[in-house]
Design a protein around this motif. Structure first.
Motif, PDB file in Angstrom:
ATOM      1  N   MET A   1      -9.406   8.352  -4.334  1.00 10.60           N
ATOM      2  CA  MET A   1      -8.100   8.110  -4.953  1.00 10.60           C
ATOM      3  C   MET A   1      -7.188   9.297  -4.669  1.00 10.60           C
ATOM      4  O   MET A   1      -7.565  10.440  -4.874  1.00 10.60           O
ATOM      5  N   ASN A   2      -5.960   9.059  -4.196  1.00  8.01           N
ATOM      6  CA  ASN A   2      -5.091  10.177  -3.872  1.00  8.01           C
ATOM      7  C   ASN A   2      -4.475  10.782  -5.123  1.00  8.01           C
ATOM      8  O   ASN A   2      -4.616  10.274  -6.230  1.00  8.01           O
ATOM      9  N   ASP A   3      -3.759  11.933  -4.953  1.00 12.21           N
ATOM     10  CA  ASP A   3      -3.237  12.665  -6.109  1.00 12.21           C
ATOM     11  C   ASP A   3      -2.285  11.816  -6.945  1.00 12.21           C
ATOM     12  O   ASP A   3      -2.256  11.912  -8.166  1.00 12.21           O
ATOM     13  N   LYS A   4      -1.508  10.974  -6.286  1.00 13.84           N
ATOM     14  CA  LYS A   4      -0.539  10.148  -7.011  1.00 13.84           C
ATOM     15  C   LYS A   4      -1.227   9.174  -7.949  1.00 13.84           C
ATOM     16  O   LYS A   4      -0.738   8.852  -9.030  1.00 13.84           O
ATOM     17  N   LEU A   5      -2.414   8.690  -7.529  1.00 11.04           N
ATOM     18  CA  LEU A   5      -3.107   7.693  -8.305  1.00 11.04           C
ATOM     19  C   LEU A   5      -4.042   8.277  -9.358  1.00 11.04           C
ATOM     20  O   LEU A   5      -4.539   7.556 -10.206  1.00 11.04           O
ATOM     21  N   LYS A   6      -4.271   9.580  -9.319  1.00  7.27           N
ATOM     22  CA  LYS A   6      -5.163  10.199 -10.293  1.00  7.27           C
ATOM     23  C   LYS A   6      -4.628  10.050 -11.709  1.00  7.27           C
ATOM     24  O   LYS A   6      -5.380  10.070 -12.676  1.00  7.27           O
ATOM     25  N   HIS A   7      -3.326   9.910 -11.827  1.00  7.37           N
ATOM     26  CA  HIS A   7      -2.712   9.826 -13.142  1.00  7.37           C
ATOM     27  C   HIS A   7      -2.361   8.381 -13.517  1.00  7.37           C
ATOM     28  O   HIS A   7      -1.627   8.134 -14.455  1.00  7.37           O
ATOM     29  N   THR A   8      -2.888   7.430 -12.748  1.00  7.25           N
ATOM     30  CA  THR A   8      -2.664   6.024 -13.011  1.00  7.25           C
ATOM     31  C   THR A   8      -3.966   5.394 -13.486  1.00  7.25           C
ATOM     32  O   THR A   8      -5.022   5.679 -12.937  1.00  7.25           O
ATOM     33  N   GLY A  11      -6.996   0.034 -13.735  1.00  7.73           N
ATOM     34  CA  GLY A  11      -6.561  -1.354 -13.686  1.00  7.73           C
ATOM     35  C   GLY A  11      -5.206  -1.503 -13.013  1.00  7.73           C
ATOM     36  O   GLY A  11      -5.003  -2.388 -12.181  1.00  7.73           O
ATOM     37  N   THR A  12      -4.276  -0.620 -13.358  1.00  9.81           N
ATOM     38  CA  THR A  12      -2.948  -0.637 -12.743  1.00  9.81           C
ATOM     39  C   THR A  12      -3.038  -0.293 -11.267  1.00  9.81           C
ATOM     40  O   THR A  12      -2.349  -0.888 -10.428  1.00  9.81           O
ATOM     41  N   TRP A  13      -3.882   0.663 -10.943  1.00  7.30           N
ATOM     42  CA  TRP A  13      -4.082   1.057  -9.548  1.00  7.30           C
ATOM     43  C   TRP A  13      -4.567  -0.129  -8.707  1.00  7.30           C
ATOM     44  O   TRP A  13      -3.990  -0.429  -7.659  1.00  7.30           O
ATOM     45  N   ILE A  14      -5.595  -0.834  -9.184  1.00  7.19           N
ATOM     46  CA  ILE A  14      -6.136  -1.975  -8.454  1.00  7.19           C
ATOM     47  C   ILE A  14      -5.072  -3.060  -8.297  1.00  7.19           C
ATOM     48  O   ILE A  14      -4.906  -3.646  -7.215  1.00  7.19           O
ATOM     49  N   ARG A  15      -4.347  -3.331  -9.356  1.00  7.32           N
ATOM     50  CA  ARG A  15      -3.315  -4.371  -9.291  1.00  7.32           C
ATOM     51  C   ARG A  15      -2.267  -4.011  -8.238  1.00  7.32           C
ATOM     52  O   ARG A  15      -1.818  -4.876  -7.477  1.00  7.32           O
ATOM     53  N   ARG A  16      -1.879  -2.752  -8.171  1.00  4.74           N
ATOM     54  CA  ARG A  16      -0.878  -2.323  -7.189  1.00  4.74           C
ATOM     55  C   ARG A  16      -1.408  -2.439  -5.769  1.00  4.74           C
ATOM     56  O   ARG A  16      -0.660  -2.810  -4.852  1.00  4.74           O
ATOM     57  N   VAL A  17      -2.688  -2.137  -5.576  1.00  4.68           N
ATOM     58  CA  VAL A  17      -3.293  -2.278  -4.253  1.00  4.68           C
ATOM     59  C   VAL A  17      -3.226  -3.742  -3.805  1.00  4.68           C
ATOM     60  O   VAL A  17      -2.875  -4.053  -2.657  1.00  4.68           O
ATOM     61  N   ILE A  18      -3.544  -4.649  -4.715  1.00  2.00           N
ATOM     62  CA  ILE A  18      -3.513  -6.078  -4.406  1.00  2.00           C
ATOM     63  C   ILE A  18      -2.084  -6.531  -4.125  1.00  2.00           C
ATOM     64  O   ILE A  18      -1.815  -7.251  -3.152  1.00  2.00           O
ATOM     65  N   LEU A 127      -7.980  -9.434   2.053  1.00  2.00           N
ATOM     66  CA  LEU A 127      -7.685  -8.732   0.803  1.00  2.00           C
ATOM     67  C   LEU A 127      -8.966  -8.220   0.170  1.00  2.00           C
ATOM     68  O   LEU A 127      -9.026  -7.063  -0.287  1.00  2.00           O
ATOM     69  N   GLN A 128      -9.996  -9.047   0.147  1.00  2.00           N
ATOM     70  CA  GLN A 128     -11.288  -8.604  -0.390  1.00  2.00           C
ATOM     71  C   GLN A 128     -11.794  -7.374   0.353  1.00  2.00           C
ATOM     72  O   GLN A 128     -12.199  -6.374  -0.271  1.00  2.00           O
ATOM     73  N   ASN A 129     -11.781  -7.438   1.677  1.00  2.00           N
ATOM     74  CA  ASN A 129     -12.280  -6.321   2.480  1.00  2.00           C
ATOM     75  C   ASN A 129     -11.433  -5.063   2.290  1.00  2.00           C
ATOM     76  O   ASN A 129     -11.961  -3.950   2.234  1.00  2.00           O
ATOM     77  N   HIS A 130     -10.118  -5.261   2.205  1.00  2.00           N
ATOM     78  CA  HIS A 130      -9.207  -4.135   1.988  1.00  2.00           C
ATOM     79  C   HIS A 130      -9.497  -3.459   0.657  1.00  2.00           C
ATOM     80  O   HIS A 130      -9.562  -2.220   0.566  1.00  2.00           O
ATOM     81  N   LEU A 131      -9.695  -4.251  -0.366  1.00  2.00           N
ATOM     82  CA  LEU A 131      -9.957  -3.699  -1.699  1.00  2.00           C
ATOM     83  C   LEU A 131     -11.305  -2.983  -1.740  1.00  2.00           C
ATOM     84  O   LEU A 131     -11.431  -1.903  -2.348  1.00  2.00           O
ATOM     85  N   ILE A 132     -12.304  -3.550  -1.088  1.00  2.00           N
ATOM     86  CA  ILE A 132     -13.618  -2.901  -1.019  1.00  2.00           C
ATOM     87  C   ILE A 132     -13.503  -1.551  -0.310  1.00  2.00           C
ATOM     88  O   ILE A 132     -14.102  -0.555  -0.735  1.00  2.00           O
ATOM     89  N   LYS A 133     -12.726  -1.511   0.766  1.00  2.00           N
ATOM     90  CA  LYS A 133     -12.527  -0.271   1.521  1.00  2.00           C
ATOM     91  C   LYS A 133     -11.822   0.782   0.655  1.00  2.00           C
ATOM     92  O   LYS A 133     -12.249   1.951   0.611  1.00  2.00           O
ATOM     93  N   GLU A 137     -13.413   4.362  -0.606  1.00  3.06           N
ATOM     94  CA  GLU A 137     -12.813   5.669  -0.325  1.00  3.06           C
ATOM     95  C   GLU A 137     -12.609   6.474  -1.601  1.00  3.06           C
ATOM     96  O   GLU A 137     -12.565   7.714  -1.560  1.00  3.06           O
ATOM     97  N   ALA A 138     -12.492   5.772  -2.727  1.00  4.31           N
ATOM     98  CA  ALA A 138     -12.326   6.454  -4.009  1.00  4.31           C
ATOM     99  C   ALA A 138     -13.661   6.690  -4.708  1.00  4.31           C
ATOM    100  O   ALA A 138     -13.699   7.164  -5.855  1.00  4.31           O
ATOM    101  N   GLY A 139     -14.775   6.340  -4.038  1.00  3.91           N
ATOM    102  CA  GLY A 139     -16.102   6.629  -4.576  1.00  3.91           C
ATOM    103  C   GLY A 139     -16.719   5.514  -5.404  1.00  3.91           C
ATOM    104  O   GLY A 139     -17.677   5.747  -6.150  1.00  3.91           O
ATOM    105  N   HIS A 140     -16.212   4.282  -5.254  1.00  6.68           N
ATOM    106  CA  HIS A 140     -16.716   3.155  -6.038  1.00  6.68           C
ATOM    107  C   HIS A 140     -17.318   2.092  -5.115  1.00  6.68           C
ATOM    108  O   HIS A 140     -16.626   1.555  -4.257  1.00  6.68           O
ATOM    109  N   LYS A 141     -18.600   1.806  -5.290  1.00 10.89           N
ATOM    110  CA  LYS A 141     -19.235   0.733  -4.526  1.00 10.89           C
ATOM    111  C   LYS A 141     -18.644  -0.605  -4.953  1.00 10.89           C
ATOM    112  O   LYS A 141     -18.383  -0.839  -6.135  1.00 10.89           O
ATOM    113  N   ALA A 142     -18.444  -1.500  -3.987  1.00 14.88           N
ATOM    114  CA  ALA A 142     -17.886  -2.813  -4.283  1.00 14.88           C
ATOM    115  C   ALA A 142     -18.353  -3.817  -3.247  1.00 14.88           C
ATOM    116  O   ALA A 142     -18.712  -3.458  -2.120  1.00 14.88           O
TER     117      ALA A 142
END
Length: 295
Positions: A1-8, A11-18, A127-133, A137-142
């Motif tokens: 997760m980048n610095d901008k998203l550390k303070h988000t 749930g909001t972060w995932i929604r924005r990615v989608i 979209l599924q593959n993008h979200l998994i990627k 990268e943020a350290g979460h298996k999916a």
């Protein structure tokens, strides 16, 4: 997760990615005007240990997978506990013009609707593959439960055609909608949509399910009104008794597939007439009171 998203919040972060992905060039209908397939998505979350998943297994059949069981198909040695998982679910509504075109049809799907499936399914998979990627990268298996290597069709003693994971049932579990007479999921964006999901090792507060019954948004099943999806079906596969999956599939796989190939040069089994020109096409339908006002 980048610095901008550390303070988000996550749930909001995932929604924005989608949402960002659906605004990207990947979301294309593949027509001459390069229209989008899908409009703004709706996103929900469910805990991996939510009892509803075991209820679904008991109701549909023992073959139906829980979040933990499907997650372990990719990560068998992760030693993950159900409460460490979150099911991320989304609704991808068809754009307005696709729905407008399909409303006009009485026997076969419109070209836009056929394209909505032909090109929409790959968009959903990307979209599924993008979200998994992004999660990785943020350290979460999916993982995605509905890819062919993890998903298969089954026969339910109670419901007939079924599968090891259902995107609609997952969306229902994640607070995104309830079922209608035709088996379509009625969501805040209506039932003219596609849905998708992934299971991730991440903690996100679950979306509250704003309903108590699995048919709560259907005007016919809750009050005997409407039933317009019955009149939209050209082969009578939807009746007061519900949805005849075999009759529906035979029509979609046979007659509609041949029509779409002959008229639009697309190879896809699709119909979707019951999802358009009905009160639940693009929203949760409003129920009229005894005085005639909507609630």
């Amino acid at each position: 997760m980048n610095d901008k998203l550390k303070h988000t919040d996550k749930g909001t972060w995932i929604r924005r990615v989608i949402e960002d992905f659906i605004q990207s060039p990947e979301n294309t209908l593949g027509n001459s005007t390069n229209d989008m397939v899908f409009d703004k998505p709706v996103v929900g979350y469910a805990r991996g240990d939510d009892p509803i998943f075991e209820e679904l297994k008991a109701d549909i059949g023992p073959f139906y997978l829980s979040p933990k069981e499907v997650f372990e198909k990719v990560y068998p040695d992760a030693g993950v506990r159900p409460q460490e998982l979150t099911v991320i679910s989304w609704i991808l509504p068809h754009i307005k013009q696709t729905k407008v075109d399909n409303r006009k049809e009485k026997a076969y799907p419109s070209e836009r609707w056929a394209r909505g499936k032909k090109f929409g399914v790959p968009v959903n998979m990307k979209l599924q593959n993008h979200l998994i990627k992004i999660l990785g990268e943020a350290g979460h298996k999916a993982m995605a439960p509905c890819v062919p290597s993890h998903w298969s069709e089954k026969l339910s003693e109670k419901y007939g055609y079924a599968s090891t994971w259902s995107e609609r049932h997952t969306a229902y579990a994640a607070g995104l909608g309830t079922f209608g007479l035709c088996d379509g999921l009625i969501t805040p964006a209506g039932k003219a949509m596609r849905c998708g999901s992934i299971v991730a090792q991440i903690t996100i507060p679950p979306t509250k399910r704003p309903y108590k019954k699995h048919t709560e948004y259907c005007l016919f099943l809750t009050g005997g009104t409407c039933g317009l999806c019955m009149t939209r079906c050209p082969v009578g596969a939807i009746t007061e008794k519900g949805h005849d999956k075999k009759k529906c599939r035979t029509y979609c796989d046979g007659i509609c597939t041949e029509y779409v190939k002959a008229n639009f040069n697309l190879e896809i089994n699709v119909c979707g007439l019951c999802q358009t020109k009905v009160p639940c096409e693009s929203r949760i339908p409003k129920r009229k009171t005894s005085r005639g006002s909507a609630t």
